[in-house]
Design a protein around this motif. Structure first.
Motif, short mmCIF file in Angstrom:
data_model
loop_
_atom_site.label_atom_id
_atom_site.label_comp_id
_atom_site.label_asym_id
_atom_site.label_seq_id
_atom_site.Cartn_x
_atom_site.Cartn_y
_atom_site.Cartn_z
N MET A 97 0.84 -1.20 0.00
CA MET A 97 0.00 0.00 0.00
C MET A 97 0.88 1.26 0.00
O MET A 97 0.59 2.24 -0.70
CB MET A 97 -0.91 0.00 1.23
CG MET A 97 -1.94 -1.13 1.26
SD MET A 97 -2.74 -1.31 2.88
CE MET A 97 -3.53 0.28 3.08
N TRP A 98 1.93 1.22 0.79
CA TRP A 98 2.83 2.36 0.92
C TRP A 98 3.46 2.71 -0.44
O TRP A 98 3.48 3.87 -0.85
CB TRP A 98 3.91 2.02 1.94
CG TRP A 98 4.72 3.16 2.42
CD1 TRP A 98 5.92 3.59 1.96
CD2 TRP A 98 4.39 4.04 3.51
NE1 TRP A 98 6.37 4.68 2.69
CE2 TRP A 98 5.45 4.97 3.65
CE3 TRP A 98 3.31 4.13 4.39
CZ2 TRP A 98 5.46 5.97 4.62
CZ3 TRP A 98 3.31 5.13 5.36
CH2 TRP A 98 4.37 6.03 5.47
N ALA B 249 -11.52 -9.61 -0.31
CA ALA B 249 -11.89 -8.83 -1.49
C ALA B 249 -11.02 -7.58 -1.61
O ALA B 249 -10.57 -7.22 -2.71
CB ALA B 249 -13.37 -8.45 -1.41
N LEU B 250 -10.78 -6.91 -0.49
CA LEU B 250 -9.98 -5.68 -0.53
C LEU B 250 -8.52 -5.96 -0.86
O LEU B 250 -7.89 -5.23 -1.63
CB LEU B 250 -10.09 -4.95 0.81
CG LEU B 250 -11.49 -4.43 1.17
CD1 LEU B 250 -11.50 -3.81 2.55
CD2 LEU B 250 -11.97 -3.42 0.13
N TYR B 251 -7.98 -7.03 -0.29
CA TYR B 251 -6.61 -7.41 -0.60
C TYR B 251 -6.47 -7.77 -2.07
O TYR B 251 -5.54 -7.35 -2.75
CB TYR B 251 -6.20 -8.59 0.28
CG TYR B 251 -4.80 -9.10 0.00
CD1 TYR B 251 -3.70 -8.58 0.69
CD2 TYR B 251 -4.57 -10.10 -0.94
CE1 TYR B 251 -2.42 -9.03 0.44
CE2 TYR B 251 -3.29 -10.57 -1.20
CZ TYR B 251 -2.22 -10.04 -0.52
OH TYR B 251 -0.95 -10.49 -0.77
N SER B 252 -7.41 -8.56 -2.55
CA SER B 252 -7.36 -9.01 -3.94
C SER B 252 -7.44 -7.82 -4.90
O SER B 252 -6.70 -7.76 -5.89
CB SER B 252 -8.51 -9.99 -4.22
OG SER B 252 -8.49 -10.41 -5.56
N PHE B 253 -8.33 -6.87 -4.60
CA PHE B 253 -8.45 -5.70 -5.48
C PHE B 253 -7.16 -4.90 -5.51
O PHE B 253 -6.65 -4.55 -6.58
CB PHE B 253 -9.61 -4.81 -5.05
CG PHE B 253 -9.69 -3.54 -5.87
CD1 PHE B 253 -10.23 -3.55 -7.13
CD2 PHE B 253 -9.17 -2.34 -5.37
CE1 PHE B 253 -10.26 -2.39 -7.91
CE2 PHE B 253 -9.20 -1.18 -6.13
CZ PHE B 253 -9.75 -1.21 -7.40
N TRP B 254 -6.62 -4.60 -4.31
CA TRP B 254 -5.45 -3.74 -4.26
C TRP B 254 -4.24 -4.41 -4.92
O TRP B 254 -3.55 -3.80 -5.75
CB TRP B 254 -5.11 -3.39 -2.80
CG TRP B 254 -4.09 -2.31 -2.68
CD1 TRP B 254 -2.78 -2.36 -3.07
CD2 TRP B 254 -4.29 -0.98 -2.16
NE1 TRP B 254 -2.14 -1.17 -2.81
CE2 TRP B 254 -3.03 -0.30 -2.25
CE3 TRP B 254 -5.37 -0.31 -1.60
CZ2 TRP B 254 -2.87 1.02 -1.81
CZ3 TRP B 254 -5.21 1.00 -1.16
CH2 TRP B 254 -3.97 1.65 -1.27
N VAL B 255 -3.97 -5.66 -4.54
CA VAL B 255 -2.75 -6.32 -5.00
C VAL B 255 -2.89 -6.85 -6.42
O VAL B 255 -2.07 -6.55 -7.30
CB VAL B 255 -2.36 -7.46 -4.04
CG1 VAL B 255 -1.16 -8.24 -4.58
CG2 VAL B 255 -2.04 -6.90 -2.66
N HIS B 256 -3.93 -7.65 -6.66
CA HIS B 256 -4.02 -8.38 -7.92
C HIS B 256 -4.65 -7.58 -9.06
O HIS B 256 -4.32 -7.81 -10.22
CB HIS B 256 -4.79 -9.69 -7.72
CG HIS B 256 -4.17 -10.59 -6.69
ND1 HIS B 256 -2.86 -10.97 -6.75
CD2 HIS B 256 -4.69 -11.16 -5.57
CE1 HIS B 256 -2.58 -11.74 -5.71
NE2 HIS B 256 -3.67 -11.88 -4.98
#
Length: 1079
Positions: A741-742, A801-808
Motif C-alpha cells: 500500500m505504501w 476482497a480488498l486485498y485481492s483488489f489492491w494487489v491483484h
C-alpha cells in the motif's frame, strides 16, 4: 470478566453412580452439553500436541516458523504536541514502518472527540440511525492477549464502518472489577511487600489497598486498547465499581429480590478452601488424570495423591456381613449418612432397608435404593455424603437424609469428625482415615482410577463442594423467556448453529449462586434482622434495600415493629462478578436513571464476543436485561471463534502460550518471550513445553508487525467457523501488504505531483480504454461484495476482497499497464499517434488511479486505521474538494450506488481470460529463465476468445511482456481479419484451457532450464493416472444409465481438457529436447 474463559465440564468422579453428570445447584453451567468430546479424548489430543512440541523431529509448525529480517526503523521526529494533527507535509519515507505510521494519530482522534456520538451532528452525510455496543469489559487485573485483540479488531471494524456510514455510533469501553482475581493479586502483593495477610487489615483498610492498586495499574488495559486503535468513547468509560454502576447493581438486587427472583437457601457450591469463597464455574479448570498422580496443592508441603479409588467396608448392623463401597475421597466418609444401591442389583437384594454401622462415629447408616446408582461401577454400592457431593445432595432430597458437613470453609475437618480429626487439613485427614480403616481391618484395597479433578483457576486449589447458605437467582422462568425470544426471532444468534446450544443449556439451567465470600466487590445489600430482647433461636430473617435506612424501614413494615427497635447486620459477602457484568449493557448508560444515553442507545445494536462466553455472560445479560428493563439488551449476538496457537492448543496462561498483542505490534526477542514464561506460575512440564514451542515457532523472536497488520490478519480468518489458528507469519504477510500500500501511494503521489490538471470528481470520471472500464468495474464489484459481506458479518470475505483488489487488480494489472501512460515514457508514447488522445487518456487514468486508491483506503480504514489515515491524509490534498483537519474515520464509507456508472460486468467477465493468458505466458517465461527478453507470442484459440483478446490487446501485449501478439483461430474465422498466421514449429507451448494455447517462439540462445523438463515430466506423471481414473469410470458398463447427464457433460469436458493438456506437454517436451540437442 473478559478472559479466555471456557465452558467447564468437570464433575466429581468420586462417584459410583450414573455417568450422567449432576448439575450443581450453585451455578448454571452446561455440564452435560458443553463438551463435544469425552475428556479422555481431549486429554489424549493434548498429550499428542505436547509430545509433538517436545519431539526432536522437525514439525510442520517448525518448518513454517517465522523467517524474517530486521527492518529499518523510521521514527516520526516532527514536533507534534499530543493531541494535535500529525504533520503529513513531510516527505513520505521510502518504506513502510509501523512505528512511524502509528505515531500521533490516536491522540488526535481522541482529543478531537471523533469517536464520540456527538460528532454525528457535524457529519454532512449523517443518517438518523444509531449503532451501539459495549466492549466485553476485560478484567482490571489482566493484560490483553490475541483473543482480546480479535474482539477489538472485529468490533472496531463494525463500529468504524457504521460511523463512516453516518450512523450515530456509541462504543463504550469498560473494565470489570474481577472480584476474586483482584483480591488474590492484592493479597499476594501485601504478603510479598509487607508480610501481611488480608486478615491483618480491617475490611475498610483492605479495600483502600485494593483501590490504591487499581489506581496504579488499572489503566494498563486501556493503554492496550488504545494501542490496538479501538475507536472507543473514552469519555463514557465505565468501571463496574464506579459509584453509578454500584447503584445499578444494588437496584438490580433489590428489584429481583422484591419480585422473588433472588432468594436465600442452603445448597452445595463450588468452594475454594484457599480463597475461602464460593467461585463460579468459569473459574473452575478441569484437570484430567489417567491414574495415580501426585499434585501440589496450596497449603500443603508435600504433594497429594489423586487418581486412585479406595474400597472399604461398612459392617452390617445386626447381621453378619458387610457392604463394600468405593471412593476417591475417603476423608469425606466421616460425613456419610447412608449407603445406596440400585433396586435391581441382585447382589444387594437381601440388604434393602437394613443398616450399616459407621466405624468411627457409631452412626447407623440406612441402606437405600435408588436407580441413579450405576451397578457396573466399583462394587455397585455407593457411600452417600450429601454435604460434599452434588449427586448425594439430590439423593438426600429424595430420601430425606440429613446433611453433615465434615470439611470447613478453611479446608480443615470439623468437630463432628471427632477429636482425632478436628482441625486436621482435609488431605492430611485422608491418610489418617485410610490408616484407621486398615487398623480396623475394613480397608479392601486401592486401584488406579481415571478421573477429572476440579481445580480453582485463581488459586490452584482443589475444589471442595460445600453446603452453604447463599443467595441464589431463580433462573427457570427467565430462561424460558430467553429461549422464546430466540425462537420468535427477536434475538438473533450468529452463527445460527449456536441457537440449539442456547436452547439446550437454558432448558436445563439451575439456579445461580451469586454469593462470594470476598471483601472486594459489591457487598450484598441484604441485612439480617434481629429484634431486641429476643432470646429464642430464630430462623434467619432478611430484608434488603438501597441503603441501611431503607432496609430498616422495610423491616419495620414487614415485621410490625418500630424502626429504632431493629438491629440490622449487612451480609458481609459480595455479589458474583458475573452479576454486575450481566447488567453492563444498560448500567453503562446510567440505568436505573432514565438518562439521555439510555433512551438513545438502549437496546444495543449487537453484542460481539467469544463463543466461550455464551452461557456465563451472554445468557445472563439477556435474562437480567429483559427482566429489569423490559427489553432485550441487544438485537443480535455475534460469536467469534477461539484463537489457538500454531500447535492447535487454546491460548491460556496455564499453558504459557499466550501471546501479548503488543509483542506482535512492537516485536519481541525470544529471550523476552521465555522470560515471560518463567515469570508465570506454571507446572514444570508445562513450562518446558511452552518454552520449546516458542523456540520452534519464534527462533528469532517476533518481528515488529504493527497494529494494522495484526488487525487485518485477525479479521482475515473466518471467525464464524472453526477455531482460529493464528500464526505470526500470517501477520507478517499483512505487514508486507502494508508496504505494498505504501509503495502504491508513493507512485500515485508521484503521478499526481506531475499532473497539471485537477483530478475529476467521481461522477465526472468516465473510463476510456477497455482496461479503464475493467478496473472501474472491479472496484464497483469489490464495494458490492464488501457491502454484502459486512451485512452478514463475514469480515474475512471483506478483507479478502480488498486485498485481492489492491494487489491483484490495481497493482499487478492496472498500474503495470498504465505506467507508460502515466509516467509519459517516450519509448511507449510513440505508439500513440494522437497526442490529444494521449493527454486525455493520461488525465482519465490519473483520475481513475486517484479514486481507486482513495476509495480503497476508505474501504480498508475500519480494519487498518493507522496506515489508511496516514496515506489518505497525504492523498486528499490532490483530490477534488479537499478539506483540512478532516479525519478519514469520519469520511463517507464507499457504497456501490455511487459507483453504478463504473459497472461493466462484461469487461470483468471477459478479462478473466486475459488474466489466464498473462499467467500462463509469465509462467512460460519463468520456466525458460527469460527476464529481459520479450518473445513473440501466438495465441491459438476459439473465435470468441479471439474477440476478447483483441479487445484487451494492449493489456495482453504490455502485461505478458512480449514483443508482438499474434492471434490464430484454426476454425470459424477469416484469418485475414486477424492478420495472423499459424505459430511456428518449435515454439514453447502453454495451455490456458482446452480451447486456448499459447506459443512462445524461443529465440536461439534462450536457456532451457533442466528444471523445466523436470516440471513438465512431473506434471505429465500426475495427469496420466488422473486421466486413466476418469476414463475407467466413463467406460464402465452402467455409466450411461446411472450417471446424470449434467455430470456426464462435466466429465467429458474434464476429459477433453486433460487429454489436450497431456498432448501439449508431450509436444512441449519434444520441442525442448530437440532444442537442447541442437544446442
Amino acid at each position: 470478566m473478559w478472559r479466555a474463559g471456557r465452558v467447564p465440564s468437570w464433575r466429581v468422579t468420586a462417584r459410583l453412580c450414573s455417568n450422567k453428570p449432576p448439575t450443581p445447584s450453585c451455578s448454571s453451567s452446561p455440564q452435560s452439553n458443553c463438551s463435544p468430546r469425552p475428556h479422555a479424548e481431549k486429554q489424549r489430543r493434548r498429550r499428542q500436541r505436547e509430545e509433538a512440541i517436545l519431539s526432536s523431529q522437525r514439525s510442520t509448525a517448525e518448518d513454517e516458523a517465522v523467517t524474517w529480517r530486521e527492518k529499518q526503523k523510521i521514527v516520526y521526529a516532527a514536533q507534534t504536541p499530543p493531541g494535535t494533527k500529525k504533520d503529513t507535509s513531510l516527505l513520505l519515507p521510502s518504506s513502510y514502518c509501523p512505528e512511524y505510521v502509528e505515531s500521533s494519530w490516536y491522540q488526535w482522534w481522541e482529543k478531537e472527540g471523533f469517536f464520540r456520538p456527538e460528532q454525528h451532528e457535524r457529519l454532512s452525510h449523517r443518517v438518523d440511525q444509531t449503532f451501539a455496543l459495549c466492549i466485553p469489559p476485560p478484567n482490571v487485573t489482566g493484560t490483553l492477549h490475541l483473543g482480546h485483540a480479535l474482539t477489538v479488531a472485529v468490533e472496531d471494524a463494525l463500529v468504524r464502518r457504521r460511523r463512516m456510514q453516518g450512523y450515530r455510533v456509541l462504543w463504550v469501553p469498560g473494565c470489570d472489577h474481577a472480584g476474586i482475581a483482584t483480591q488474590t493479586v492484592v493479597e499476594r502483593r501485601l504478603l510479598r511487600d509487607g508480610g501481611k495477610r488480608r486478615q491483618d487489615f480491617t475490611r475498610k483498610q483492605f479495600l483502600r489497598e485494593v483501590w490504591k492498586w487499581k489506581n496504579e495499574t488499572g489503566e494498563e488495559i486501556y493503554h492496550q486498547l488504545r494501542r490496538l486503535g479501538a475507536s472507543l468513547d473514552w469519555s463514557r468509560a465505565c468501571f463496574t465499581m464506579d459509584p453509578g454502576f454500584s447503584r445499578a447493581v444494588t437496584e438490580a438486587f433489590v428489584r429481583l429480590s422484591d419480585s422473588g427472583l433472588i432468594y436465600r437457601s442452603e445448597a452445595l457450591v463450588n468452594w475454594s478452601c484457599a480463597l475461602e469463597s464460593a467461585i463460579s464455574d468459569i473459574e473452575v479448570d478441569s484437570q484430567e488424570l489417567s491414574g495415580q498422580t501426585m499434585l501440589s496443592v496450596p497449603g500443603y508441603k508435600d504433594k497429594v495423591e489423586f487418581g486412585t479409588m479406595l474400597t472399604f467396608a461398612y459392617p452390617l448392623e445386626g447381621h453378619d456381613g458387610e457392604v463394600a463401597v468405593s471412593t476417591t475421597r475417603p476423608e469425606t466418609m466421616l460425613g456419610d449418612v447412608a449407603v445406596a444401591v440400585h433396586p435391581d442389583d441382585p447382589r444387594y437384594q437381601a440388604v434393602h432397608g437394613k443398616h450399616c454401622r459407621h466405624p468411627f462415629t457409631n452412626r447407623l447408616l440406612p441402606i437405600i435404593t435408588d436407580s441413579v446408582v450405576d451397578m457396573e461401577l466399583g462394587t455397585g454400592a455407593v457411600k452417600v455424603t450429601p454435604a460434599h457431593d452434588h449427586t448425594d445432595f439430590l439423593l438426600s432430597q429424595r430420601h430425606a437424609l440429613p446433611r453433615l458437613t465434615v470439611i470447613g470453609g478453611d479446608g480443615t475437618m470439623t468437630p463432628p469428625c471427632g477429636q482425632w480429626l478436628e482441625g486436621v487439613k482435609r488431605f492430611d485427614a485422608r491418610q489418617l482415615v485410610v490408616d484407621a480403616l486398615v487398623e480396623k481391618r475394613l480397608f479392601r484395597g486401592k486401584q488406579n482410577h481415571a478421573m477429572t479433578l476440579p481445580v480453582c483457576s485463581r488459586s490452584g486449589d482443589i475444589i471442595e463442594p460445600l453446603l452453604k447458605k447463599q443467595w441464589f437467582v431463580s433462573c427457570e422462568e427467565m430462561a424460558k423467556k430467553a429461549i422464546q425470544v430466540v425462537e420468535d426471532g427477536q434475538l438473533e444468534i450468529i452463527p445460527h448453529h449456536y441457537t440449539k446450544t442456547w436452547k439446550n443449556w437454558l432448558s436445563n439451567i439451575s439456579d445461580w449462586c451469586i454469593s462470594r465470600q470476598l471483601w472486594w466487590g459489591h457487598q450484598i445489600p441484604a441485612y439480617q434482622v434481629e429484634f431486641p430482647n429476643s432470646t429464642a433461636k430464630q430462623e434467619e430473617q432478611w430484608v434488603w434495600g438501597q441503603s441501611e435506612d431503607e432496609a430498616r424501614q422495610r423491616a419495620a413494615v414487614k415485621y410490625g415493629v418500630k424502626p429504632e427497635d431493629i438491629t440490622l447486620t449487612q451480609d458481609p459477602d459480595v455479589l458474583d462478578t458475573w452479576f454486575s457484568s450481566g447488567l453492563f449493557p444498560f448500567a453503562m448508560l446510567g440505568w436505573p436513571e432514565q438518562t439521555t444515553d439510555l433512551q438513545c442507545f438502549y437496546p444495543s445494536s449487537i453484542l460481539e464476543t467469544g463463543s466461550d462466553l455464551i452461557f456465563f455472560w451472554v445468557a445472563r445479560m439477556v435474562m437480567l436485561g429483559t427482566e429489569l428493563t423490559g427489553q432485550l439488551p441487544f438485537k443480535q449476538v455475534l460469536l467469534h471463534s477461539l484463537v489457538r496457537d500454531r500447535h492447535g492448543r487454546k491460548m491460556s496462561k496455564s499453558l504459557g502460550n499466550v501471546i501479548d498483542p503488543l509483542d506482535v505490534i512492537h516485536g519481541v526477542s525470544l529471550e523476552r518471550l521465555q522470560e515471560k514464561v518463567k515469570e508465570g506460575n506454571l507446572d514444570p512440564r508445562e513450562r518446558l513445553v511452552a518454552m520449546e514451542a516458542q523456540r520452534k515457532d519464534f527462533p528469532k523472536g517476533i518481528p515488529q508487525c504493527g497494529t494494522d497488520a495484526l488487525r487485518f490478519a485477525l479479521c482475515s480468518h473466518k471467525m464464524q467457523g472453526e477455531d482460529i489458528s493464528l500464526s505470526i507469519s500470517q501477520v507478517l504477510s499483512c505487514r508486507h501488504f502494508c508496504n505494498k500500500m505504501w509503495q502504491t501511494l508513493k507512485f500515485t503521489l508521484g503521478v499526481l505531483g506531475d499532473n497539471t490538471t485537477p483530478v475529476a470528481t467521481l461522477g465526472e470520471t468516465s473510463a476510456l480504454s477497455s482496461l479503464d472500464r475493467w478496473i472501474c468495474s472491479r472496484l464497483y464489484s469489490t464495494v458490492a461484495e464488501c457491502e454484502q459481506a459486512f451485512e452478514t458479518y463475514e469480515l474475512h470475505v471483506v478483507t479478502s476482497a480488498l486485498y485481492s483488489f489492491w494487489v491483484h487488480s490495481l497493482c499487478d494489472v492496472y498500474m503495470e499497464h498504465v505506467k507508460p501512460v502515466l509516467l509519459q515514457q517516450e519509448e511507449e508514447a510513440v505508439v500513440h499517434a494522437d497526442t490529444e488522445h494521449h493527454v486525455r487518456a493520461r488525465q482519465v487514468a490519473t483520475s481513475i488511479l486517484y479514486h481507486c486508491v482513495s476509495m480503497s483506503l476508505a474501504l480498508l480504514s475500519p480494519f487498518m486505521p493507522f496506515i489508511t489515515e496516514e496515506l489518505w491524509q497525504r492523498l486528499q490534498p490532490f483530490g477534488p474538494g479537499a478539506a483540512a483537519q478532516t479525519p478519514l474515520c469520519l469520511q463517507p464509507y464507499p457504497c456501490s450506488s455511487q459507483l453504478a456508472h463504473w459497472h461493466f460486468p462484461e469487461e470483468e467477465r471477459d478479462f478473466q481470460l486475459v488474466q489466464e493468458v498473462m499467467r500462463v505466458a509469465r509462467s512460460l517465461r519463468a520456466q525458460c529463465g527469460m527476464t529481459k527478453e520479450k518473445p513473440a507470442m501466438w495465441v491459438v484459440c476459439s473465435p470468441s476468445q479471439a474477440q476478447v483478446l483483441l479487445h484487451f490487446g494492449s493489456a495482453v501485449w504490455t502485461l505478458s511482456r512480449i514483443s508482438s501478439l499474434h492471434i490464430y483461430c484454426p476454425h470459424g474465422v477469416d484469418q485475414e481479419e486477424l492478420h495472423s498466421i499459424p505459430p511456428p514449429t518449435g515454439s514453447l507451448i502453454g495451455v490456458v484451457d482446452h480451447t486456448c494455447q499459447l506459443h512462445l517462439h524461443i529465440q536461439s540462445g534462450v536457456n532451457i532450464d533442466k528444471r523445466m523438463l523436470l516440471q513438465l515430466s512431473q506434471r505429465r506423471d500426475k495427469i496420466v493416472p488422473k486421466l486413466e481414473t476418469i476414463l475407467c469410470r466413463v467406460r464402465s458398463p452402467d455409466y450411461l444409465t446411472k450417471v446424470p447427464a449434467h455430470v456426464r457433460q462435466q466429465m467429458d469436458t474434464k476429459t477433453s481438457a486433460l487429454q489436450q493438456e497431456l498432448k501439449t506437454i508431450e509436444d512441449q517436451l519434444k520441442v525442448l529436447r530437440q532444442t537442447q540437442t541442437t544446442e
